[in-house]
Design an enzyme around this catalytic site. Structure first.
Site, PDB file in Angstrom:
ATOM      1  N   LYS A  82       0.830  -1.215   0.000  1.00  0.00           N
ATOM      2  CA  LYS A  82       0.000   0.000   0.000  1.00  0.00           C
ATOM      3  C   LYS A  82       0.863   1.262   0.000  1.00  0.00           C
ATOM      4  CE  LYS A  82      -2.504  -0.570   3.742  1.00  0.00           C
ATOM      5  NZ  LYS A  82      -2.006  -1.872   4.232  1.00  0.00           N
TER       6      LYS A  82
ATOM      7  N   ARG B  11      -9.682   1.108   8.587  1.00  0.00           N
ATOM      8  CA  ARG B  11      -9.198  -0.229   8.925  1.00  0.00           C
ATOM      9  C   ARG B  11     -10.206  -1.000   9.766  1.00  0.00           C
ATOM     10  NH1 ARG B  11      -3.263   1.047   8.759  1.00  0.00           N
ATOM     11  NH2 ARG B  11      -2.066  -0.832   9.141  1.00  0.00           N
TER      12      ARG B  11
ATOM     13  N   ARG C  87      11.239  -6.490   5.284  1.00  0.00           N
ATOM     14  CA  ARG C  87      11.084  -5.049   5.049  1.00  0.00           C
ATOM     15  C   ARG C  87      12.065  -4.224   5.872  1.00  0.00           C
ATOM     16  NH1 ARG C  87       5.227  -2.303   4.760  1.00  0.00           N
ATOM     17  NH2 ARG C  87       5.073  -2.545   7.010  1.00  0.00           N
TER      18      ARG C  87
ATOM     19  N   ARG D  52      11.232  -1.619  11.193  1.00  0.00           N
ATOM     20  CA  ARG D  52      10.232  -0.978  12.046  1.00  0.00           C
ATOM     21  C   ARG D  52       9.906  -1.913  13.206  1.00  0.00           C
ATOM     22  NH1 ARG D  52       5.437   0.873   8.156  1.00  0.00           N
ATOM     23  NH2 ARG D  52       4.315  -0.325   9.718  1.00  0.00           N
TER      24      ARG D  52
ATOM     25  N   ARG E 222      -0.290  -8.260  13.701  1.00  0.00           N
ATOM     26  CA  ARG E 222      -0.827  -7.307  12.704  1.00  0.00           C
ATOM     27  C   ARG E 222      -1.670  -8.028  11.665  1.00  0.00           C
ATOM     28  NH1 ARG E 222       4.112  -4.584  10.315  1.00  0.00           N
ATOM     29  NH2 ARG E 222       2.641  -3.318   9.168  1.00  0.00           N
TER      30      ARG E 222
HETATM   31  P1  AMP Z   1       0.805   1.098   8.938  1.00  0.00           P
HETATM   32  O1  AMP Z   1       2.022   1.913   8.753  1.00  0.00           O
HETATM   33  O2  AMP Z   1      -0.340   1.547   8.061  1.00  0.00           O
HETATM   34  O3  AMP Z   1       1.053  -0.386   8.853  1.00  0.00           O
HETATM   35  O4  AMP Z   1       0.293   1.369  10.440  1.00  0.00           O
HETATM   36  C1  AMP Z   1       1.117   1.078  11.559  1.00  0.00           C
HETATM   37  C2  AMP Z   1       0.263   0.972  12.813  1.00  0.00           C
HETATM   38  O5  AMP Z   1      -0.415   2.202  13.056  1.00  0.00           O
HETATM   39  C3  AMP Z   1      -0.844  -0.073  12.760  1.00  0.00           C
HETATM   40  O6  AMP Z   1      -0.389  -1.375  13.068  1.00  0.00           O
HETATM   41  C4  AMP Z   1      -1.791   0.471  13.818  1.00  0.00           C
HETATM   42  O7  AMP Z   1      -1.340   0.213  15.132  1.00  0.00           O
HETATM   43  C5  AMP Z   1      -1.712   1.975  13.592  1.00  0.00           C
HETATM   44  N1  AMP Z   1      -2.713   2.428  12.591  1.00  0.00           N
HETATM   45  C6  AMP Z   1      -2.475   2.965  11.362  1.00  0.00           C
HETATM   46  N2  AMP Z   1      -3.635   3.263  10.731  1.00  0.00           N
HETATM   47  C7  AMP Z   1      -4.621   2.891  11.578  1.00  0.00           C
HETATM   48  C8  AMP Z   1      -6.046   2.925  11.518  1.00  0.00           C
HETATM   49  N3  AMP Z   1      -6.687   3.371  10.429  1.00  0.00           N
HETATM   50  N4  AMP Z   1      -6.736   2.446  12.580  1.00  0.00           N
HETATM   51  C9  AMP Z   1      -6.121   1.997  13.691  1.00  0.00           C
HETATM   52  N5  AMP Z   1      -4.795   1.920  13.820  1.00  0.00           N
HETATM   53  C10 AMP Z   1      -4.038   2.371  12.782  1.00  0.00           C
END
Ligand code: AMP
Length: 240
Positions: A28, A103, A144, A177, A188
Site C-alpha cells: 500500500k 481499517r 522489510r 520498524r 498485525r
Molecule cells: P501502517 O504503517 O499503516 O502499517 O500502520 C502502523 C500501525 O499504526 C498499525 O499497526 C496500527 O497500530 C496503527 N494504525 C495505522 N492506521 C490505523 C487505523 N486506520 N486504525 C487503527 N490503527 C491504525
C-alpha cells in the site's frame, strides 16, 4: 498534533478521494506514493502520521505508542480528528489518497458520513483493494527495511538497496520498524483478518470495490491501479 507534510501541485483534473485497502505488506505504501505522484494528490498514511506523533511525543502519540508496538489497532476515536484535520488541508482540495484508513467497519462508516457531508466539493471515493496471499505477506514483512530519513521502503529479498543496509538516496542506515518484528507481524496480520478484511465485503456491497492482484510486480500493480482509478473517475464524472 503532527498532521504530516502538505504538498502543492499544479492545477489539474479533480481526482477526489482514493481509498487504498490491503493487508500489511501488500504494498500500500509503495503504491500510494506512486498514485499520489501520478495524479498530483497527497498521500495520507495514518500509520505515518501516527509514527510522526509518536516521534514528536504529542498527546496523540503517547496514547498510540504502546498499541502500535503490540501490532494492534489504535482506537477509532483517536483516528477521526486526525484524519479530518489532514483531509481539510488545502492540498487535499483536488483529492487525496488514504493509505491505511479505514481499517475497521466503524472507521468506514465514519468515512462515508464524512464524504456525504463533503459531497458538493468532492467526487465519490474510489476504493482499491490490493490482494496478496498470507505466505507471501509473511516473507515480505520479515524482509522489510525502512529509511528513517526519507521513509523509502526496501525488502532484503525482493527490492534490496544497492549497498546492503543503506538507503540508496540518503545513505542512512536502514531500520526494521518495531512492528515488523516477527511476533508483532503475526498480531498485525490477525488484526487485519479480524478487523479490516470485512471492509472488502462492505465496499463490494456498495459496488465500489476495485480489486488488484498484489502478487504481481510492483510496476504491474501500479499500472493496474492507474487504470482502475482513471476508469472509475471517467464513470463518476460522466454520472455527475
Ligand atoms: P501502517 O504503517 O499503516 O502499517 O500502520 C502502523 C500501525 O499504526 C498499525 O499497526 C496500527 O497500530 C496503527 N494504525 C495505522 N492506521 C490505523 C487505523 N486506520 N486504525 C487503527 N490503527 C491504525
Amino acid at each position: 498534533m503532527v498532521t504530516g507534510p502538505s504538498t502543492t501541485t499544479a492545477v489539474q483534473k479533480a481526482v477526489g478521494p482514493v481509498v487504498l485497502l490491503g493487508p500489511p505488506g501488500a504494498g500500500k505504501g509503495t503504491q500510494a506514493k506512486r498514485i499520489a505522484e501520478h495524479f498530483g494528490i497527497p498521500q495520507i498514511s495514518t500509520g505515518d502520521i501516527l509514527r510522526a506523533n509518536v516521534a514528536a511525543g504529542t498527546e496523540l502519540g503517547k496514547q498510540a505508542k504502546s498499541v502500535m508496538e503490540s501490532g494492534n489497532l489504535v482506537p477509532d476515536e483517536l483516528l477521526f480528528g486526525m484524519v479530518s484535520a489532514r483531509v481539510g488541508e488545502a492540498d487535499c482540495a483536488r483529492g487525496y489518497i488514504l493509505d491505511g484508513f479505514p481499517r475497521t467497519l466503524a472507521q468506514a462508516e465514519w468515512l462515508d458520513k464524512f464524504f456525504q457531508n463533503q459531497r458538493d466539493a468532492q467526487l465519490p471515493p474510489v476504493v482499491v483493494d490490493i490482494q496478496v496471499g498470507y505466505n507471501e505477506l509473511l516473507g515480505r514483512l520479515t524482509g522489510r527495511r525502512t529509511c528513517p530519513t526519507c521513509g523509502r521502503i526496501y525488502n532484503v529479498h525482493l527490492s534490496p538497496p544497492k549497498v546492503e543496509g543503506l538507503c540508496d538516496v540518503e545513505g542512512s542506515k536502514l531500520v526494521t520498524r518495531k512492528d515488523d518484528e516477527e511476533t508483532v507481524i503475526a498480531e498485525r496480520l490477525k488484526a487485519y483478518e479480524r478487523q479490516t478484511a470485512p471492509l472488502t465485503d462492505y465496499y463490494k456491497s456498495q459496488g465500489r470495490l476495485l480489486i488488484l492482484d498484489g502478487s504481481r510486480s510492483i510496476d504491474e500493480v501500479t499500472s493496474q491501479a492507474f487504470q482502475a482509478i482513471e476508469k472509475a473517475r471517467e464513470k463518476n464524472v460522466g454520472q455527475r
